[in-house]
Design a protein around this motif. Structure first.
Motif, PDB file in Angstrom:
ATOM      1  N   ALA A 150       0.926  -1.301  -0.102  1.00  0.00           N
ATOM      2  CA  ALA A 150      -0.010   0.053  -0.021  1.00  0.00           C
ATOM      3  C   ALA A 150       0.774   1.380   0.004  1.00  0.00           C
ATOM      4  CB  ALA A 150      -1.040   0.062   1.304  1.00  0.00           C
ATOM      5  N   ASP A 151       2.095   1.252   0.246  1.00  0.00           N
ATOM      6  CA  ASP A 151       3.041   2.260   0.193  1.00  0.00           C
ATOM      7  C   ASP A 151       3.633   2.652  -1.082  1.00  0.00           C
ATOM      8  OD1 ASP A 151       2.415   2.572   2.863  1.00  0.00           O
ATOM      9  OD2 ASP A 151       4.161   1.259   3.512  1.00  0.00           O
ATOM     10  N   CYS A 152       3.270   2.030  -2.186  1.00  0.00           N
ATOM     11  CA  CYS A 152       3.883   2.203  -3.281  1.00  0.00           C
ATOM     12  C   CYS A 152       3.557   3.572  -3.970  1.00  0.00           C
ATOM     13  CB  CYS A 152       3.128   1.436  -4.568  1.00  0.00           C
ATOM     14  SG  CYS A 152       3.887  -0.432  -4.339  1.00  0.00           S
ATOM     15  N   THR A 153       4.543   4.070  -4.782  1.00  0.00           N
ATOM     16  CA  THR A 153       4.403   5.436  -5.590  1.00  0.00           C
ATOM     17  C   THR A 153       4.072   5.098  -6.892  1.00  0.00           C
ATOM     18  OG1 THR A 153       5.849   6.641  -3.857  1.00  0.00           O
ATOM     19  CG2 THR A 153       5.399   7.595  -6.067  1.00  0.00           C
ATOM     20  N   LEU A 154       3.160   5.335  -7.470  1.00  0.00           N
ATOM     21  CA  LEU A 154       2.903   5.248  -9.027  1.00  0.00           C
ATOM     22  C   LEU A 154       3.402   6.737  -9.611  1.00  0.00           C
ATOM     23  CD1 LEU A 154      -0.734   3.444  -9.041  1.00  0.00           C
ATOM     24  CD2 LEU A 154       1.730   2.683  -8.702  1.00  0.00           C
ATOM     25  N   HIS A 155       4.274   6.511 -10.713  1.00  0.00           N
ATOM     26  CA  HIS A 155       4.689   7.677 -11.559  1.00  0.00           C
ATOM     27  C   HIS A 155       3.927   7.387 -12.880  1.00  0.00           C
ATOM     28  CE1 HIS A 155       7.996   8.477  -8.553  1.00  0.00           C
ATOM     29  NE2 HIS A 155       8.246   7.184  -8.616  1.00  0.00           N
ATOM     30  N   VAL A 156       2.641   8.161 -12.966  1.00  0.00           N
ATOM     31  CA  VAL A 156       1.888   8.037 -14.086  1.00  0.00           C
ATOM     32  C   VAL A 156       2.252   8.862 -15.229  1.00  0.00           C
ATOM     33  CG1 VAL A 156      -0.692   7.896 -14.643  1.00  0.00           C
ATOM     34  CG2 VAL A 156       0.052   7.471 -12.380  1.00  0.00           C
ATOM     35  N   MET A 157       2.580   8.420 -16.368  1.00  0.00           N
ATOM     36  CA  MET A 157       2.768   9.098 -17.469  1.00  0.00           C
ATOM     37  C   MET A 157       1.745   8.958 -18.692  1.00  0.00           C
ATOM     38  SD  MET A 157       6.937   8.184 -16.921  1.00  0.00           S
ATOM     39  CE  MET A 157       6.482   6.846 -16.147  1.00  0.00           C
ATOM     40  N   GLY A 213       6.228  11.691 -25.110  1.00  0.00           N
ATOM     41  CA  GLY A 213       6.582  11.682 -26.211  1.00  0.00           C
ATOM     42  C   GLY A 213       5.701  12.812 -27.329  1.00  0.00           C
ATOM     43  N   GLY A 214       4.659  13.124 -26.913  1.00  0.00           N
ATOM     44  CA  GLY A 214       3.711  13.856 -27.874  1.00  0.00           C
ATOM     45  C   GLY A 214       3.259  15.249 -27.145  1.00  0.00           C
ATOM     46  N   PRO A 215       2.365  15.944 -27.738  1.00  0.00           N
ATOM     47  CA  PRO A 215       2.032  17.522 -27.191  1.00  0.00           C
ATOM     48  C   PRO A 215       1.116  17.202 -26.193  1.00  0.00           C
ATOM     49  CG  PRO A 215       0.942  16.943 -29.481  1.00  0.00           C
ATOM     50  CD  PRO A 215       2.126  15.791 -29.083  1.00  0.00           C
ATOM     51  N   ARG A 216       0.739  15.875 -25.916  1.00  0.00           N
ATOM     52  CA  ARG A 216      -0.397  15.831 -24.627  1.00  0.00           C
ATOM     53  C   ARG A 216       0.458  15.416 -23.403  1.00  0.00           C
ATOM     54  NH1 ARG A 216      -4.095  12.215 -24.664  1.00  0.00           N
ATOM     55  NH2 ARG A 216      -3.327  11.005 -26.369  1.00  0.00           N
ATOM     56  N   GLU A 217       1.777  15.233 -23.511  1.00  0.00           N
ATOM     57  CA  GLU A 217       2.390  14.486 -22.455  1.00  0.00           C
ATOM     58  C   GLU A 217       2.143  14.995 -20.971  1.00  0.00           C
ATOM     59  OE1 GLU A 217       6.942  13.875 -20.975  1.00  0.00           O
ATOM     60  OE2 GLU A 217       6.596  13.445 -23.245  1.00  0.00           O
ATOM     61  N   ARG A 218       1.988  14.216 -20.192  1.00  0.00           N
ATOM     62  CA  ARG A 218       1.638  14.703 -18.915  1.00  0.00           C
ATOM     63  C   ARG A 218       2.132  13.541 -17.772  1.00  0.00           C
ATOM     64  NH1 ARG A 218      -3.996  15.925 -15.740  1.00  0.00           N
ATOM     65  NH2 ARG A 218      -4.499  13.920 -16.678  1.00  0.00           N
ATOM     66  N   ALA A 219       2.922  13.998 -16.821  1.00  0.00           N
ATOM     67  CA  ALA A 219       3.671  13.123 -15.836  1.00  0.00           C
ATOM     68  C   ALA A 219       3.276  13.598 -14.426  1.00  0.00           C
ATOM     69  CB  ALA A 219       5.039  12.993 -15.986  1.00  0.00           C
ATOM     70  N   ARG A 220       2.593  12.592 -13.415  1.00  0.00           N
ATOM     71  CA  ARG A 220       2.396  12.812 -12.037  1.00  0.00           C
ATOM     72  C   ARG A 220       2.755  11.779 -11.206  1.00  0.00           C
ATOM     73  NH1 ARG A 220      -3.714  13.324 -12.730  1.00  0.00           N
ATOM     74  NH2 ARG A 220      -3.465  12.476 -14.631  1.00  0.00           N
ATOM     75  N   SER A 221       3.152  11.952  -9.901  1.00  0.00           N
ATOM     76  CA  SER A 221       3.720  11.138  -9.227  1.00  0.00           C
ATOM     77  C   SER A 221       2.749  10.734  -8.033  1.00  0.00           C
ATOM     78  CB  SER A 221       5.337  11.285  -8.204  1.00  0.00           C
ATOM     79  OG  SER A 221       6.141  11.264  -9.354  1.00  0.00           O
ATOM     80  N   VAL A 222       1.993   9.924  -7.954  1.00  0.00           N
ATOM     81  CA  VAL A 222       0.756   9.903  -6.909  1.00  0.00           C
ATOM     82  C   VAL A 222       0.908   8.599  -5.960  1.00  0.00           C
ATOM     83  CG1 VAL A 222      -0.846  10.818  -8.736  1.00  0.00           C
ATOM     84  CG2 VAL A 222      -0.514   8.445  -8.661  1.00  0.00           C
ATOM     85  N   SER A 223      -0.058   8.822  -4.954  1.00  0.00           N
ATOM     86  CA  SER A 223      -0.048   7.613  -3.975  1.00  0.00           C
ATOM     87  C   SER A 223      -1.016   6.781  -4.504  1.00  0.00           C
ATOM     88  CB  SER A 223      -0.328   8.079  -2.677  1.00  0.00           C
ATOM     89  OG  SER A 223      -1.720   8.726  -2.644  1.00  0.00           O
ATOM     90  N   LEU A 224      -1.322   5.566  -3.870  1.00  0.00           N
ATOM     91  CA  LEU A 224      -2.345   4.625  -4.172  1.00  0.00           C
ATOM     92  C   LEU A 224      -3.763   5.385  -3.903  1.00  0.00           C
ATOM     93  CD1 LEU A 224      -1.395   0.991  -3.219  1.00  0.00           C
ATOM     94  CD2 LEU A 224      -0.695   2.212  -5.241  1.00  0.00           C
ATOM     95  N   THR A 225      -3.908   6.012  -3.028  1.00  0.00           N
ATOM     96  CA  THR A 225      -5.451   6.734  -2.944  1.00  0.00           C
ATOM     97  C   THR A 225      -5.311   7.860  -3.913  1.00  0.00           C
ATOM     98  OG1 THR A 225      -5.140   6.593  -0.577  1.00  0.00           O
ATOM     99  CG2 THR A 225      -6.572   8.087  -1.137  1.00  0.00           C
TER     100      THR A 225
END
Length: 399
Positions: free
Chosen positions: A168-175, A179-191
């Motif tokens: 439950a303590d994992c970090t998810l780096h969601v990308m 490589g495109g114009p809509r690229e977005r990256a966030r680091s989030v908890s499971l919650t």
């Protein structure tokens, strides 16, 4: 057939035409037909070629592609077509002289560059068409992995699965749309992942943390990871049995008398190139084996409901056979008569009758005969003593 390939598998990034090399643009300009998912087709609006959307499921597109044989055709794929992509499917279904491939930059490379993770130390998974349970044997504190997911909703499903397995303590780096114009990256908890909204295409850099059980890498996984009705090859015997089976890259196992499925499941855990078929006569155990295989990330295990040797007749020939149940003279005679030379055979026996049978066959064919006797410390009144398990006779040989 022309010696010049009529089919090109082209890796395309989220930047579409802007990311193509001049050589790739020339190939695209010469194409009569471009075939691919709707998302990829929308990225090449300046192409004059006829566009054909690849259908779902993926396999339905292969007959369409075959019908285009001889016409200059491009199949669009994401990034590197040979890293969890369409390239390997094309290669299996068409002659090598018919196709060529131009890979693009893989999502894994882009993700690693964004995260600063060395790819040689990072596991990679293509889970866009595979269950999340494929992660289970690998989950351990400190693991880093990059995952391709089916769509944005799968991020929440991943978070739920990690929570259920104790990480439950994992970090998810969601990308998203790397490589495109809509690229977005966030680091989030499971919650935060459960509450968030994410757009396809999406990949996740997984930083594993939590108190979940990490499976040991050695043979002889803990008994309690398997659902069982009591019919299971116990951990020490399983470890010795896997050692005798000696799995090698690309081999196929027959596990006769599957019981809980622990032997064939551990066999598959040894290497991703291994395959296995387990044969079990009891329907309730067949379903239990399937549940164990799915839960432990070995969904590729084939489970056959039947009695050996009758159930073996139409199966692909094995490289290795394990007999954990249903041992009989009829079965050994059938295996001896029908298996090819070089097949390895391992059989475990507990009863006196089975021991006598293995001793007779050892005298007939040779091989190694091993008697395994184990005892565990247990309470003996106010003190402790040794509680012996039933001894196991193990016969192994190469036919």
């Amino acid at each position: 057939m022309s010696e010049t390939p009529w089919l090109t598998v082209l890796g395309l990034g989220e930047d579409g035409l802007d990311g193509l090399s001049p050589a790739s643009r020339q190939v695209l300009d010469r194409a009569e037909i471009v075939m691919g998912p709707s998302r990829h087709l929308s990225l090449i609006t300046k192409s004059n070629a006829e566009q054909i959307e690849w259908p779902v499921p993926f396999a339905d597109g292969l007959p369409i592609l075959t019908g285009l044989r001889g016409r200059q055709t491009i199949v669009l794929a994401s990034g590197d077509p040979f890293w969890f992509g369409a390239g390997s499917v094309i290669a299996r279904n068409f002659d090598a002289s018919e196709w060529t491939a131009i890979p693009g930059q893989s999502t894994f490379s882009l993700a690693a560059a964004r995260l600063g993770w060395p790819l040689e130390n990072t596991l990679t998974f293509g889970l866009h068409a595979a269950p999340l349970t494929r992660l289970r044997p690998h989950l351990a504190q400190g693991l880093r992995a990059i995952l391709l997911l089916r769509d944005g909703k799968a991020v929440a499903e991943l978070a739920t699965y990690l929570g259920e397995t104790g990480f439950a303590d994992c970090t998810l780096h969601v990308m998203e749309a790397l490589g495109g114009p809509r690229e977005r990256a966030r680091s989030v908890s499971l919650t935060e992942a459960l509450l968030g909204t994410f757009e396809h295409p999406v990949c996740v850099g997984l930083d594993v943390a939590g108190t979940g059980c990490a499976f040991p890498k050695a043979s002889g996984k803990p008994d309690d990871i398997f659902e069982t009705d009591g019919q299971i090859t116990k951990r020490p015997i399983r470890a010795l049995t896997l050692s005798a089976l000696a799995p090698r890259r690309g081999e196929h196992l027959w596990d006769i008398g599957g019981g809980t499925g622990s032997i064939s499941i551990e066999w598959l855990m040894c290497d991703p190139t291994l395959t296995a078929t387990t044969i079990e006569p009891r329907e309730d155990r067949v379903e239990r084996i399937r549940r164990n295989a799915d839960a432990l990330g070995q969904d590729r295990l084939r489970v056959v409901h039947g009695i050996a040797p009758e159930a073996l007749v139409d199966l692909d020939q094995p490289d290795v056979v394990f007999i954990g149940g249903g041992l009989s003279a009829e079965l050994l005679n059938w295996l001896h008569a029908n298996l090819r030379a070089g097949t390895r055979l391992v059989a475990n026996a507990v009863t006196l009758e089975s021991e006598a049978l293995l001793a007779a066959w050892h005298d007939k064919l040779g091989g190694d005969l091993l008697r395994i006797e184990l005892a565990q410390a247990a309470s003996l009144g106010p003190r402790r003593g040794w509680k012996s398990a039933y001894p196991v006779m193990q016969w192994s040989l190469t036919l």
